[in-house]
Scaffold this active site. Sequence first.
Site, short mmCIF file in Angstrom:
data_model
loop_
_atom_site.label_atom_id
_atom_site.label_comp_id
_atom_site.label_asym_id
_atom_site.label_seq_id
_atom_site.Cartn_x
_atom_site.Cartn_y
_atom_site.Cartn_z
N SER A 271 13.58 -7.15 36.19
CA SER A 271 14.08 -8.27 35.44
C SER A 271 15.32 -7.74 34.91
O SER A 271 16.43 -8.62 34.69
CB SER A 271 13.11 -8.81 34.40
OG SER A 271 11.97 -9.14 35.10
N GLY B 293 2.64 -3.72 38.36
CA GLY B 293 3.40 -2.99 39.30
C GLY B 293 3.57 -1.36 39.22
O GLY B 293 3.46 -0.88 38.17
N HIS C 120 6.78 -9.56 40.68
CA HIS C 120 5.98 -10.24 40.08
C HIS C 120 5.17 -11.36 41.02
O HIS C 120 3.72 -11.26 40.76
CB HIS C 120 6.38 -11.27 38.87
CG HIS C 120 7.29 -10.48 37.89
ND1 HIS C 120 8.57 -10.62 37.69
CD2 HIS C 120 6.87 -9.53 37.08
CE1 HIS C 120 9.01 -9.72 36.94
NE2 HIS C 120 7.93 -9.16 36.37
N MET D 282 6.25 -10.08 31.48
CA MET D 282 7.08 -10.53 30.23
C MET D 282 7.90 -11.55 30.90
O MET D 282 9.01 -11.81 30.18
CB MET D 282 7.83 -9.35 29.87
CG MET D 282 7.08 -8.28 28.96
SD MET D 282 7.47 -7.25 27.86
CE MET D 282 9.09 -6.48 28.79
N GLY D 283 7.80 -12.19 31.89
CA GLY D 283 8.48 -13.16 32.28
C GLY D 283 9.61 -12.88 33.25
O GLY D 283 9.90 -11.71 33.61
O1 PAF Z 1 5.36 -4.48 32.61
C1 PAF Z 1 5.45 -5.50 31.74
O2 PAF Z 1 6.07 -6.51 31.96
C2 PAF Z 1 4.84 -5.36 30.50
O3 PAF Z 1 5.11 -3.86 30.02
C3 PAF Z 1 3.26 -5.81 30.27
C4 PAF Z 1 2.61 -5.02 30.99
C5 PAF Z 1 3.47 -7.41 30.57
C6 PAF Z 1 3.05 -5.57 28.76
O4 PAF Z 1 3.95 -6.37 28.01
#
Ligand code: PAF
Length: 285
Positions: A189, A150, A40, A33-34
Amino acid sequence: MTPIPIVRTVAGLRAAIADWRALGLRVALVPTMGALHEGHLSLVRIGLSRADRVVASIFVNPTQFAPHEDLAAYPRDEAGDAAKLAGAGCHLLFAPAVSEIYRPGAATVVTVSGVSEPLDGEVRPGHFAGVATVVAKLLNQARPDVAVFGEKDYQQLQVIRRLAIDLDLGVEIIGAPTARADDGLALSSRNVYLSAEERGRAPQLAAALADAVGVLRAGARVETAEASARARLIAAGFGRIDYLEVRDAVDLSRLGPGPLSPERAARILAAVQLGRARLIDNMAV
Ligand code: PAF
């Protein structure tokens, strides 16, 4: 550094991946989700070790946020994220708009029973249906060989493993170890919501879980280990404890009371409020 190519449509994503497939290349997907951090980027590196090309997606998925949660405030920095991904060697960024993922009339929701139901399933009703729906869509859009998630979001990882099996998605789901700051705090985040003073106290969550793991391994009763970890967090000034529980490591069913059986893999999981941040963490027992 060469900028990372960005595609914003499912058609663009599929065309790029089809070009790689035509060359016989293996593809990894890293959904995010950035607001990317070192955790990440470690997922990207695992993707690179398991495939020839890595696609990261950035999509702040509205369906996994309850109305009172932080969707509007969720940290966003696409330019910064794109630079970090390029630096990590990621090959493509898929950054769709909400309207590309949820088209008018969308009426299909993926729900995973059992493993979605306890813990965050109880505290955040609808959250895992939102996660499962968007992850099923992303996996179907990219059709990667492997997808990396993760372990910090351990229940999410188990939900995704279950859905990939149940929907015959033919993708290998890889769980990546939680990336931590030097003082033990799991990278997230949402750590940006912590004040400097709260950030100083936050590592006590990981410390309490690590101590609980130690006493459980030494034969302590599950309920005793849980109670002393909870008491430590309360004494350290943490707020609401949504859960702090020892569970089966695969289906997340309740374990205890009493000492753990050495035959059963267990995990200790916690979600705790600290100021504006809701911290989650977990460890293998
Ligand atoms: O873990 C995340 O960032 C979110 O839950 C995911 C897996 C990208 C789904 O939106």
